[in-house]
Design a protein around this motif. Structure first.
Motif, PDB file in Angstrom:
ATOM      1  N   GLU A   1      -1.096  -6.157 -11.393  1.00 59.03           N
ATOM      2  CA  GLU A   1      -0.570  -4.878 -11.885  1.00 59.03           C
ATOM      3  C   GLU A   1      -1.215  -3.737 -11.133  1.00 59.03           C
ATOM      4  N   PHE A   2      -0.431  -2.824 -10.633  1.00 61.18           N
ATOM      5  CA  PHE A   2      -1.025  -1.592 -10.113  1.00 61.18           C
ATOM      6  C   PHE A   2       0.039  -0.508 -10.072  1.00 61.18           C
ATOM      7  N   ASP A   3      -0.403   0.714  -9.981  1.00 63.47           N
ATOM      8  CA  ASP A   3       0.516   1.830  -9.835  1.00 63.47           C
ATOM      9  C   ASP A   3       0.502   2.317  -8.404  1.00 63.47           C
ATOM     10  N   TYR A   4       1.644   2.803  -7.984  1.00 61.75           N
ATOM     11  CA  TYR A   4       1.794   3.352  -6.636  1.00 61.75           C
ATOM     12  C   TYR A   4       1.766   4.861  -6.751  1.00 61.75           C
TER      13      TYR A   4
ATOM     14  N   ASP B   1      -0.749   6.060  -1.458  1.00 59.49           N
ATOM     15  CA  ASP B   1      -0.068   6.045  -0.157  1.00 59.49           C
ATOM     16  C   ASP B   1      -0.393   7.325   0.609  1.00 59.49           C
TER      17      ASP B   1
ATOM     18  N   ASP C   1      11.958  -8.797  -1.358  1.00 56.25           N
ATOM     19  CA  ASP C   1      12.572  -9.159  -2.647  1.00 56.25           C
ATOM     20  C   ASP C   1      13.706  -8.200  -3.008  1.00 56.25           C
TER      21      ASP C   1
ATOM     22  N   LEU D   1      -3.704   3.512   0.818  1.00 57.34           N
ATOM     23  CA  LEU D   1      -2.754   2.570   1.431  1.00 57.34           C
ATOM     24  C   LEU D   1      -2.229   3.196   2.711  1.00 57.34           C
TER      25      LEU D   1
ATOM     26  N   ALA E   1       8.649  -7.591 -10.404  1.00 56.51           N
ATOM     27  CA  ALA E   1       7.772  -7.594  -9.227  1.00 56.51           C
ATOM     28  C   ALA E   1       7.325  -9.015  -8.915  1.00 56.51           C
ATOM     29  N   HIS E   2       6.870  -9.188  -7.699  1.00 55.60           N
ATOM     30  CA  HIS E   2       6.383 -10.471  -7.245  1.00 55.60           C
ATOM     31  C   HIS E   2       5.288 -10.988  -8.181  1.00 55.60           C
TER      32      HIS E   2
ATOM     33  N   LEU F   1      -2.698   2.151  -5.817  1.00 56.71           N
ATOM     34  CA  LEU F   1      -2.614   2.247  -4.364  1.00 56.71           C
ATOM     35  C   LEU F   1      -2.124   3.653  -4.046  1.00 56.71           C
TER      36      LEU F   1
ATOM     37  N   GLU G   1      10.659  -0.750  -9.586  1.00 55.41           N
ATOM     38  CA  GLU G   1       9.251  -0.836  -9.900  1.00 55.41           C
ATOM     39  C   GLU G   1       8.517  -0.750  -8.557  1.00 55.41           C
TER      40      GLU G   1
ATOM     41  N   SER H   1       4.648  -0.619 -14.407  1.00 58.88           N
ATOM     42  CA  SER H   1       4.400   0.654 -13.724  1.00 58.88           C
ATOM     43  C   SER H   1       5.622   1.570 -13.840  1.00 58.88           C
TER      44      SER H   1
ATOM     45  N   PHE I   1      -1.750  -5.834   1.538  1.00 61.47           N
ATOM     46  CA  PHE I   1      -0.769  -6.732   0.924  1.00 61.47           C
ATOM     47  C   PHE I   1      -1.329  -8.141   0.779  1.00 61.47           C
TER      48      PHE I   1
ATOM     49  N   ARG J   1      -2.198  -9.924  -2.752  1.00 59.10           N
ATOM     50  CA  ARG J   1      -1.420 -11.092  -3.154  1.00 59.10           C
ATOM     51  C   ARG J   1      -2.296 -12.318  -3.345  1.00 59.10           C
TER      52      ARG J   1
ATOM     53  N   ARG K   1       6.020  -2.110  -7.315  1.00 60.62           N
ATOM     54  CA  ARG K   1       5.440  -3.323  -6.738  1.00 60.62           C
ATOM     55  C   ARG K   1       6.480  -4.240  -6.112  1.00 60.62           C
ATOM     56  N   ILE K   2       7.761  -3.812  -6.160  1.00 63.14           N
ATOM     57  CA  ILE K   2       8.800  -4.664  -5.569  1.00 63.14           C
ATOM     58  C   ILE K   2       8.680  -4.650  -4.047  1.00 63.14           C
TER      59      ILE K   2
ATOM     60  N   LEU L   1       1.551 -10.565  -7.287  1.00 61.28           N
ATOM     61  CA  LEU L   1       0.880  -9.266  -7.169  1.00 61.28           C
ATOM     62  C   LEU L   1       0.289  -8.837  -8.498  1.00 61.28           C
TER      63      LEU L   1
END
Ligand SMILES: Cc1cc2nc3c(=O)[nH]c(=O)nc-3n(C[C@H](O)[C@H](O)[C@H](O)COP(=O)(O)OP(=O)(O)OC[C@H]3O[C@@H](n4cnc5c(N)ncnc54)[C@H](O)[C@@H]3O)c2cc1C
Ligand code: FES
Ligand code: FES
Lengths: 158, 297
Positions: B10-13, B58, A28, B36, B4-5, B56, A21, A2, B43, B47, A23-24, B8
């Protein structure tokens, strides 16, 4: 991957400027990007409370926020409460009253309790148990934690 | 660069600047974009791989949605972005809408409630949503901003199934409105969980009551149940029974039985359907008795 976002966030009084990023997770980011490993990660589902930090002064789960959402805000982690030479009264009370064994849950309890005691300088046992009901501890059985909070309240009133 | 975790998807914020922008983006990406808010449902669902949205969006705090206002001539307006703790701490909510304040305080934990919103609880449309019963019984309606402009959705016709509502792609709820409370209104939320706090309900019972000259009994008492049906359930028979006949121990028992009969619960990790049914009756009986005492019979 992203698109990256800029994050300007004040953590424990220091302004950090980072590209992240989106998604962080905040948990974390604090642990791996800023190296503030006092914030512990237990369940990552918002249940256990180990990852609690103060977001603009209010306790929140850092595993249920993205780092980008802290842009322009203030975060306090357990490292920001006090250090080994100058413990926060709550940290001191946890030490003196044996409110921890393995210590994994402790940062979450401490960050939850700081604003609680500021708003409730003389809490009843019931109020204390209610305040910590969102934090799980596998070791202590909570009794010593409740006593530590009472001791901390005394110290803070003095 | 920190990765990233791994749990999770893939997505864009997306952080839109206006409601119009948010609605347009959500409508243009129907089926793959989600508003969101506090994120406390999102979340966990993301997850666990249950939700796989690509975007997502916001919406927290867009165009004045971060306000809570009580107007003594109109009622209460709770902005969609207002976190739950701010609602239950509001003096006018405690005073005039006690059932809602009580229900809010029984959601999850204090830390969760610093992020979670009531509008999120409603839009998530879980049968277990603790605040929904109070919003329904208090006559709530949602202000919705969609691609065709603003409209109002009464909660009474909002819920269609678990997680399913009258919202369409592009819709963003901007606030929850509760009309002025009737004179003498009392109310409470009873939550039966596996522990005292921090768990979803096995069942939940919301009750409100007020003196009403038009009712034969002199009182209007309403009851809603959580976690007993595919949608939050208002048991109309309870209101009918307790309005038509004098409120006594016996009519309360009859109303509680009607509440039990209206349930169609399921077995899950928290409890069996059978247990839920029995508890729906017992807790309804307790709730109705206590509200009756509070009304000062
Ligand atoms: C550990 C834990 C414990 C919990 N315990 C409880 C409990 O005891 N009782 C309970 O009822 N719930 C509980 N929940 C669920 C959750 O916290 C609530 O449902 C909460 O109210 C959701 O609000 P939110 O703002 O975080 O919503 P989000 O997670 O941001 O959104 C939830 C859903 O609503 C939609 N949505 C949100 N806002 C809008 C809007 N303005 N317009 C359109 N759509 C919108 C989102 O797209 C999403 O589909 C718990 C969750 C966790 C993680
Ligand atoms: S790790 Fe965040 S609540 Fe458990
Ligand atoms: S001290 Fe070990 S979990 Fe609390």
């Amino acid at each position: 991957m992203s698109d990256l976002f800029n994050v300007n966030v004040t953590v424990n009084g220091t302004l950090y400027e980072r590209e992240v990023e989106p998604r962080i997770l905040l948990s974390d980011f604090l642990r791996h990007d800023l190296g503030l490993t006092g914030t512990h990660v237990g369940c990552e589902h918002g249940v256990c409370g180990a990852c609690t930090v103060l977001f603009d002064g209010n306790p929140v789960r850092s595993c249920l926020m993205f780092a980008v959402q802290t842009n322009g805000h203030e975060v306090t982690t357990v490292e920001g409460l006090g250090d080994i030479d100058d413990l926060h009264p709550i940290q001191q009370a946890f030490w003196e009253a044996h409110a921890l064994q393995c210590g994994f849950c402790t940062p979450g309890f401490l960050t939850t309790l700081v604003p609680f005691l500021e708003e409730n300088p003389d809490p009843s046992e019931e109020e204390i148990r209610n305040a910590i009901s969102g934090n799980l501890c596998r070791c202590t059985g909570y009794q010593h934690i409740v006593e530590a909070v009472q001791l901390a309240a005394e110290k803070m009133r003095a | 660069m920190l990765e990233a975790h791994p749990g999770l998807p893939e997505f864009d914020y997306i952080k839109p600047k206006t409601l119009a922008e948010a609605s347009r983006f959500l409508a243009d990406h129907a089926g793959e974009a989600r508003p969101l808010s506090g994120g406390t449902d999102i979340f966990v669902r993301m997850r666990d791989g249950v939700w796989k949205d690509k975007y997502l969006v916001d919406i927290k705090g867009l165009d004045g949605t971060d306000e809570i206002v009580y107007d003594p001539s109109k009622g209460l307006t709770i902005g969609a972005a207002v976190a739950m703790n701010r609602v239950s701490a509001h003096p006018d909510v405690k005073k005039h809408y006690a059932a809602l304040a009580d229900a809010v305080d029984k959601v999850a934990s204090y830390q969760l409630r610093n992020r979670a919103t009531i509008v999120g609880n409603i839009c998530n449309a879980s049968p277990a949503g603790d605040t929904i019963g109070a919003c329904l019984l208090l006559g709530g309606a949602l202000d919705v901003h969609g691609v065709d402009g603003a409209r109002t959705e009464p909660l009474a016709s909002f819920f269609e199934g678990p997680g399913s509502t009258a919202l369409k792609p592009g819709d963003v709820v901007t606030s929850l409105r509760l009309p002025l409370p009737p004179k003498g209104l009392v109310g409470r939320y009873y939550k039966l969980g596996r522990n005292k706090s921090s768990d979803l309900s096995i069942i939940g019972v919301t009750v409100v009551g007020f003196p009403d000259k038009r009712a034969a009994s002199g009182y209007r008492i309403k009851l809603a149940l959580a976690s007993v049906a595919p949608t939050p359930l208002v048991v109309a028979q309870v209101e009918e029974i307790l309005a038509a006949k004098p409120v006594t121990e016996q009519t309360i028992a009859e109303a509680a039985q009607a509440a039990m009969d209206a349930c169609t619960p399921i077995d899950d990790v928290r409890a069996s359907a059978r247990y839920r049914k029995m508890m729906a009756r017992n807790l309804s009986q307790k709730a109705l008795t206590e509200i009756w005492n509070q009304l000062g019979r």
